[in-house]
Design an enzyme around this catalytic site. Structure first.
Site, PDB file in Angstrom:
ATOM      1  N   SER A 159       5.228   5.944  -1.998  1.00 35.98           N
ATOM      2  CA  SER A 159       4.627   4.613  -1.676  1.00 35.98           C
ATOM      3  C   SER A 159       3.260   4.458  -1.112  1.00 35.98           C
ATOM      4  CB  SER A 159       4.967   3.861  -0.661  1.00 35.98           C
ATOM      5  OG  SER A 159       5.218   4.657   0.958  1.00 35.98           O
ATOM      6  N   ASP A 160       2.842   4.146  -1.820  1.00 34.22           N
ATOM      7  CA  ASP A 160       1.221   3.694  -0.757  1.00 34.22           C
ATOM      8  C   ASP A 160       1.244   3.112   0.754  1.00 34.22           C
ATOM      9  OD1 ASP A 160      -1.553   3.447  -0.083  1.00 34.22           O
ATOM     10  OD2 ASP A 160      -2.107   2.625  -2.196  1.00 34.22           O
ATOM     11  N   TRP A 161       0.005   3.730   1.393  1.00 34.78           N
ATOM     12  CA  TRP A 161       0.370   3.594   3.278  1.00 34.78           C
ATOM     13  C   TRP A 161       0.525   2.379   3.074  1.00 34.78           C
ATOM     14  CZ3 TRP A 161      -0.006   7.957   1.034  1.00 34.78           C
ATOM     15  CH2 TRP A 161      -0.032   9.256   1.136  1.00 34.78           C
ATOM     16  N   PHE A 162       1.195   2.025   4.076  1.00 35.21           N
ATOM     17  CA  PHE A 162       1.791   0.993   3.928  1.00 35.21           C
ATOM     18  C   PHE A 162       2.268   0.603   3.571  1.00 35.21           C
ATOM     19  CE2 PHE A 162      -1.175   2.396   7.720  1.00 35.21           C
ATOM     20  CZ  PHE A 162      -0.078   3.525   9.229  1.00 35.21           C
ATOM     21  N   GLY A 163       3.046   0.813   1.974  1.00 41.03           N
ATOM     22  CA  GLY A 163       3.385   0.261   1.003  1.00 41.03           C
ATOM     23  C   GLY A 163       4.486  -0.654   1.198  1.00 41.03           C
TER      24      GLY A 163
END
Length: 857
Positions: free
Chosen positions: A229-233
């Site tokens: 995932s993207d960061w906090f995604g």
């Protein structure tokens, strides 16, 4: 055993031995930048690092000095896959190893629907073929050096505002032919070790839990890459695991912690087997890293900096190769320093620290050459150089990195850290750490000292301003993700604590800039102090005093107060007195950044007025523009010479000077269309998020395809760029289609290319395809399907340029059957130096025997 011994591990055997708790741990990160280790089974942790235009390392704050490459749009403007592959292998992979990172979180190959997109500078092009082939070269180069890549953001993440919530509504055909194509080409030709999902939704479902991961990436393309995932995604537990998202990042404030995930297993929302499948992909990824860069896994984990003459030369070369010569009336360029006596350098970007766009692309450069310094150095000591800013181009006041010193004379200021008491905002007890800080733009994030025992803390920063030569009214600016006050000589100058204004700084967590003016006395070392706390203050209508646990930041900027009218008059005067005027203007990381989008294509403030007046004052004016995406140029007709230089990284000034003075013959060509006005952009009117929905109403007609389709003339067309020499195109030959193993069809194209000018030059040959006019399906008038950069062609030299077109050159996505399809009919083959100048036109006919349909690569 050494961590790199995992390269020989039996993954299926290890997966079988994993407990459920270990499996759950493996599918989420640890901290901000690492995967989970399992010492019991010899599974090491892997460190990743941001890397769109360089490898930053673990820290935004007080980071390790690094090499900053040109922005992705600049790399795209080289159209040189060989050069990009070399950059990946010889610059980026070694830089990752110096940062103790086994994986680079790059490249970004989203499509530039609009130059307003905050991260447009971070993607290669508006065209999927150019973007995909440059991305493939980037991936191939980095991974040949044993370092993994993470191609991103998969997919439809083409703007920043509302990026974690908006729903990109894209037709199946546009999705395949435009937005997935760069990823598909990278998978086909380079096989990235990992993919990063985008924050947004795609046709109703967030990418981190979207069926496209299994159905297209895994199923049709057969990708073996790990998906992170993207960061906090990540926005769910079972949904993202079941969809095929292997790794949640980062490992802070995560969904996939033991209690939530084990409860999902108990509730039969996800099975232990599926979790182990995700863990297995993570382990395969870790094993690739162990094989590729064992020295990274076995090293001490320390981040280092290393520079060499060879690296500097390559940095300078790739920067110069990306520069685009847009206009050159009466051959004003290249300049001959021996024939000049006085040169005026003007503009807000001439001496500014304009390195790259903002956000994940940010890093601390190991060195930086400004345009002013590069040009002045090239002019030498026998030419008088005059300078004035002329007009401001910054959005927030420039950092004071080079203006502050400690009481002992070191560059920077002293930072002192304290734990806070029960009220959360008051420092208590003795300092826990004191250190010299050589930066005033501090994204502290997760880099606060480990010595702090409270999650609420205070940072006091104190230094002295270098003495001014004259009395100066000086404006300070304070921006925070938290709260802070600024004192000068003990007097409060800026209060960004008591009542704040929420802003877009620090990835959307920070405030707007608050300013204050102080009279700085000639020859006096004024004391500057900032008191910062990692708890934000109240704002009007928002009393939430949230803890900035992973997003704390403070930025101090400043500049002398100027009279804008007088500055422009000074620029006119200097220009009128000089043999040549060079105006350097553009955007910076405040205007183009991750976290928010631009609202206009215009240059900041009174920049356009400045350019117009300098051009009027000196008929030999060269305008150098800096931006990562398109800008408008209302002064285009007034400027005799225009050079677009993008964001060029460490070697900015030297590479610009190399082009201006003819050391390098410019060969860059635009990787995106520059429109005359914002209203001409294909996505105009439907680029914004409407209650969480973005309709990609331009469909297939992205970039140059739109301008050609509606017959709207752009400011500068896609693929355009001039040279100090000239080229002729001739003798187009097109073979009959033939069957090709794996590709289904092969069409060979050749042409003659000759340097008809007087200097050595390189030329980018572009090939476009037009579909049969008899088709019942809508197609753009011309679609880029091949390109080749012929380098260092001598005057009078002729070369034969050859292309081989595959099935994708003549296919389209048939929505009724969800397959790639080739139609019968006559296809146009058009070749030339830019999308609007296709000098050679031929045709190829595909018969029924040549037609077929397929899925996959």
């Amino acid at each position: 055993m050494a961590p790199s011994d995992f390269s020989k591990a039996d993954i299926p055997n290890i997966v079988e031995k994993l407990t459920l708790e270990e499996s759950i741990a493996l599918i989420a990160g640890v901290g901000f930048w690492k995967t989970h280790e399992v010492p019991r089974l010899g599974i090491p942790a892997i460190k990743v690092s941001d890397g769109p235009n360089g490898v930053r390392g673990n820290h935004f704050f007080m980071g390790t000095p690094a090499k900053c490459l040109p922005s992705a749009t600049a790399l795209g403007a080289t159209w040189d896959t060989n050069l990009i592959e070399t950059v990946g292998a010889k610059l980026l992979a070694p830089e990752a190893k110096l940062r103790a990172a086994a994986v680079i979180l790059a490249p970004t190959c989203n499509i530039q629907r609009s130059p307003l997109g905050g991260r447009s500078f971070e993607s290669f092009s508006e065209d999927p073929h150019l973007s995909g082939m440059i991305a493939a070269a980037y991936v191939k180069g980095v991974q040949s050096g044993g370092i993994g890549t993470t191609i991103k953001h998969f997919t439809g993440n083409d703007k920043e505002d509302d990026r974690m919530a908006y729903d990109s509504i894209i037709s199946p055909r546009a999705l395949r032919e435009i937005y997935l194509m760069p990823f598909m080409l990278a998978e086909k030709y380079a096989k990235p070790w990992s993919y990063m999902t985008a924050y947004n939704r795609l046709n109703g479902v967030h990418l981190s839990e979207n069926p496209i991961l299994k159905e297209t990436l895994r199923g049709e393309w057969g990708s073996e890459a790990m998906i992170m995932s993207d960061w906090f995604g990540v926005y769910s537990v079972s949904e993202s695991i079941n969809a095929g998202l292997d790794l949640e990042m980062p490992g802070e404030n995560k969904w996939r912690e033991w209690e939530k995930t084990s409860r999902a297993v108990t509730a039969r929302k996800v099975t232990a087997r599926t979790i182990k499948e995700r863990a297995a992909k993570v382990l395969e990824f870790v094993q690739k890293c162990a094989k590729g860069a064992p020295e990274v896994l076995d090293g001490d984990g320390e981040e280092r900096t290393s520079e060499s003459a060879e690296d500097a030369a390559l940095m300078r070369k790739v920067a110069a190769e990306s520069i685009v010569l847009l206009k050159n009336e009466e051959n004003l360029l290249p300049l001959d320093a021996s024939k000049l006596k006085k040169v005026a350098i003007v503009g807000g970007s001439a001496k500014a620290f304009v390195l790259s766009g903002g956000g994940s692309a940010s890093l601390k450069p190991s060195y930086f050459v400004s345009p002013y310094d590069g040009i002045a150095s090239a002019l030498g000591n026998n030419v008088e150089v005059t300078y004035t800013e002329g007009a401001r181009t910054f959005r927030t006041l420039p950092s004071l990195d080079n203006d502050l010193v400690t009481t002992s004379g070191e560059k920077g200021w002293i930072g002192t850290w304290f734990n806070n008491g029960d009220d959360k905002v008051t420092a208590v007890g003795k300092p826990v750490k004191t250190q010299v800080m050589d930066e005033t733009n501090m994204m502290i994030s997760n880099s606060a000292p480990k010595e702090l025992t409270s999650k609420y803390w205070t940072l006091e920063l104190e230094g002295e301003l270098k003495p001014r030569a004259v009395d100066t009214q000086f404006e300070f600016g304070l921006t925070v993700a938290g709260r802070a006050k600024l004192y000068v000589d003990g007097a409060l100058v800026v209060d960004n604590w008591t009542l704040q204004r929420r802003g877009q700084s620090f990835f959307g967590l920070g405030t707007s800039e608050e300013t204050g003016v102080v009279l700085l006395k000639k020859g006096v070392k004024h004391t500057v102090k900032v008191v910062f706390v990692n708890v934000r203050g109240p704002a009007e209508g928002d009393a939430d005093e949230a803890l900035m646990d992973t997003g704390a930041g403070v930025r101090l900027g400043g500049a002398p107060v100027i009279d804008a009218d007088e500055e422009i008059k000074a620029a006119e005067t200097l220009a009128s007195e000089a043999d040549v005027a060079i105006v350097v203007v553009g955007l910076n990381a405040d205007w183009e950044t991750e976290g928010y989008d631009r609202t206009t294509l215009a240059l900041p403030g009174r920049t356009d007025e400045l350019v117009e007046k300098v051009c009027a004052a000196n008929k030999k004016t060269i305008v150098v523009t800096q931006s990562g995406s398109a800008i408008t140029m209302p002064w285009k007709e007034s400027a005799p010479s225009i050079v677009h230089s993008w964001y060029l990284g460490n070697a900015t000034g030297d590479s610009i000077a190399d082009v201006l003075f003819g050391k390098v013959n410019p060969s860059g060509k635009l990787s995106l269309t520059f429109p005359k006005r914002l209203e001409d952009v294909p996505s105009y009117g439907h680029f914004h998020s409407e209650h969480g929905t973005i309709r990609y109403a331009e469909d297939l007609f992205v970039g140059y395809k739109h301008y050609q389709n509606v017959k709207t003339e752009p400011l500068w067309p896609f693929g355009y760029g001039l040279s100090y020499t000239s080229f002729s195109y001739s003798d187009l030959k097109i073979s009959k289609p033939s069957k090709s193993a794996g590709e289904g069809i092969s069409i060979k194209v050749s042409l003659g290319l000759k340097n008809t000018g007087s200097v050595v030059g390189s030329e980018i040959v572009q090939l476009y395809i037009s579909h049969p006019t008899t088709s019942e399906v809508t197609h753009p008038p011309a679609i880029l399907k091949a390109f080749k950069k012929e380098v260092e062609i001598k005057p009078g030299e002729s070369r034969v340029v050859e292309f081989e077109l595959d099935k994708y050159a003549v296919s389209y996505w048939e929505e009724r059957i969800n397959k790639w399809t080739i139609e019968t009919g006559e296809y146009g083959v058009k070749v030339g130096p830019s999308s609007d100048n296709l000098l050679l036109v031929g045709r190829v006919v595909l018969e029924k025997v040549d037609v077929f349909e397929w899925n996959g690569l």
